[in-house]
Enzyme design. Structure first.
Site, PDB file in Angstrom:
ATOM      1  N   HIS A  56      59.319  64.601  56.823  1.00  0.00           N
ATOM      2  CA  HIS A  56      58.717  62.883  57.346  1.00  0.00           C
ATOM      3  C   HIS A  56      56.561  63.532  56.876  1.00  0.00           C
ATOM      4  CE1 HIS A  56      62.855  61.687  58.410  1.00  0.00           C
ATOM      5  NE2 HIS A  56      62.006  60.812  57.523  1.00  0.00           N
ATOM      6  N   HIS A  60      56.391  63.619  50.907  1.00  0.00           N
ATOM      7  CA  HIS A  60      57.186  62.594  51.295  1.00  0.00           C
ATOM      8  C   HIS A  60      56.894  61.199  50.932  1.00  0.00           C
ATOM      9  CE1 HIS A  60      61.500  60.549  52.409  1.00  0.00           C
ATOM     10  NE2 HIS A  60      60.563  59.615  53.000  1.00  0.00           N
ATOM     11  N   HIS A  96      55.806  53.853  53.979  1.00  0.00           N
ATOM     12  CA  HIS A  96      56.854  53.704  55.142  1.00  0.00           C
ATOM     13  C   HIS A  96      57.273  54.532  56.479  1.00  0.00           C
ATOM     14  CE1 HIS A  96      58.384  56.491  52.637  1.00  0.00           C
ATOM     15  NE2 HIS A  96      59.842  56.548  53.502  1.00  0.00           N
ATOM     16  N   ASP A  97      56.463  56.005  56.470  1.00  0.00           N
ATOM     17  CA  ASP A  97      56.583  57.194  57.626  1.00  0.00           C
ATOM     18  C   ASP A  97      55.276  56.703  58.694  1.00  0.00           C
ATOM     19  OD1 ASP A  97      59.406  56.974  57.912  1.00  0.00           O
ATOM     20  OD2 ASP A  97      59.854  58.663  55.895  1.00  0.00           O
ATOM     21  N   ASP A 210      64.110  56.025  49.319  1.00  0.00           N
ATOM     22  CA  ASP A 210      63.657  56.582  50.427  1.00  0.00           C
ATOM     23  C   ASP A 210      64.951  57.604  50.517  1.00  0.00           C
ATOM     24  OD1 ASP A 210      61.935  57.686  52.594  1.00  0.00           O
ATOM     25  OD2 ASP A 210      63.206  55.672  54.555  1.00  0.00           O
ATOM     26  N   GLN A 261      75.269  67.651  53.638  1.00  0.00           N
ATOM     27  CA  GLN A 261      75.070  67.069  52.559  1.00  0.00           C
ATOM     28  C   GLN A 261      75.912  66.504  52.120  1.00  0.00           C
ATOM     29  OE1 GLN A 261      71.699  66.120  51.815  1.00  0.00           O
ATOM     30  NE2 GLN A 261      71.372  67.111  53.866  1.00  0.00           N
ATOM     31  N   PHE A 264      76.418  62.604  53.462  1.00  0.00           N
ATOM     32  CA  PHE A 264      75.299  61.888  53.087  1.00  0.00           C
ATOM     33  C   PHE A 264      75.265  61.825  51.892  1.00  0.00           C
ATOM     34  CE2 PHE A 264      70.777  62.081  52.012  1.00  0.00           C
ATOM     35  CZ  PHE A 264      70.100  60.513  52.678  1.00  0.00           C
TER      36      PHE A 264
END
Length: 306
Positions: A56, A60, A96-97, A210, A261, A264
């Site tokens: 983050h 990114h 956004h982060d 994102d 993964q 995800f």
């Protein structure tokens, strides 16, 4: 996608932001009388607010801006958005982060962190990112990209930036995706969904950007996987140190990266991109790449390490 290992000298977010807003959507800057200097100052301040986390970080954020631009332009949705909506989407993508602490919301709540106490345990990081953009960056006249917006538009812009950032909280993923996909499937033309529920559609396009790593070529995807796992392990080490239960996939000794993964992709990214391709069929290549990457990790899971 941006390959995180091939970064320029620390200014990637600035380069991406200028390229998008000055050269791809110049109408945004002329409509709101945003000078090159203000644009660069804003992007510079946003970039400086990111911490040096493995995942983050400002790279990114730049990647999410770039991916969002690809989604908007390849789907031609950008042609249907107002200059204000385009400006808000890229401001939100950039920030956004912003200031991300490198641990997740659950950790902040469990440790009674001051951010969790401030935001009453709800979307802690996301509330902080949205608040900090306004409190730390836009409050400075030399960085205020919204300075020339009339009051009525300023409040619309603020509300949209906040909702776009809060929409990146994974907590809302299933409910919002379910609602959005149902609207897409029940509309005569998928693009009507943009007219029917504009904010939800913009939130979903941001959220898709994102969580887009698994739809990138495998070398780029793997690079981001290494980074996110490193951040997970850092959190796991802190949890161990504080004698807390270690979060899923945060224990370096036992974490199974392929399983992480595969889960995800299967439960989060594939349903998201299935809806996105139903909304904009011109993005169908993302699903092909996703299936290739899923097969890659399934193969890794079946082949025992040497």
């Amino acid at each position: 996608g941006i390959n995180a290992e091939y970064m320029g000298p620390d200014n990637f977010l600035i380069h991406i932001g200028v390229n998008i807003l000055k050269y791809r959507y110049p109408k945004v800057l002329t409509t709101f009388d945003i000078s090159d200097t203000i644009l660069k100052n804003f992007l510079h301040a946003i970039q400086n607010g990111y911490k040096d986390n493995p995942y983050h970080n400002a790279i990114h954020a730049a990647d999410v801006m770039h991916t969002l631009h690809c989604i908007l332009s390849m789907s031609h949705v950008d042609e249907q958005l107002t200059p204000l909506e385009l400006l808000c989407m890229f401001v939100a993508a950039a920030g956004h982060d912003y200031g991300h602490p490198g641990v997740n919301n659950n950790y902040l709540v469990k440790t009674k962190n001051e951010l969790a106490l401030q935001y009453n345990d709800h979307s802690v990081c996301e509330n902080y990112h949205a608040s900090a953009i306004f409190k730390e960056v836009l409050v400075r006249p030399e960085c205020d990209i919204f300075a020339n917006l009339p009051d009525d538009q300023w409040y619309v812009a603020r509300a949209l930036v906040i909702s776009l950032i809060l929409g990146t909280d994974m907590q809302h993923h299933f409910a919002k995706l379910g609602t959005w996909h149902t609207k897409i499937k029940s509309s005569t033309s998928p693009k009507d969904v943009l007219l029917d529920d504009r904010n939800l559609t913009l939130e979903m396009l941001m959220h898709a950007s994102d969580i887009s790593n698994p739809v990138k070529p495998i070398n780029i995807y793997n690079n981001w996987v290494n980074r996110v796992m490193k951040e997970f392990y850092n959190q796991g080490a802190k949890e161990k140190e504080n004698q807390l239960k270690i979060s899923p996939f945060c224990d370096e000794a036992t974490a199974q990266v392929p399983a992480c993964q595969i889960g995800f992709i299967t439960f989060i990214v594939k349903p998201m991109y299935t809806a996105l391709v139903d909304f904009a069929p011109s993005l169908s290549d993302t699903l092909k790449q996703l299936d290739e990457n899923l097969a890659y990790y399934q193969n890794l899971q079946t082949v025992p390490p040497l």
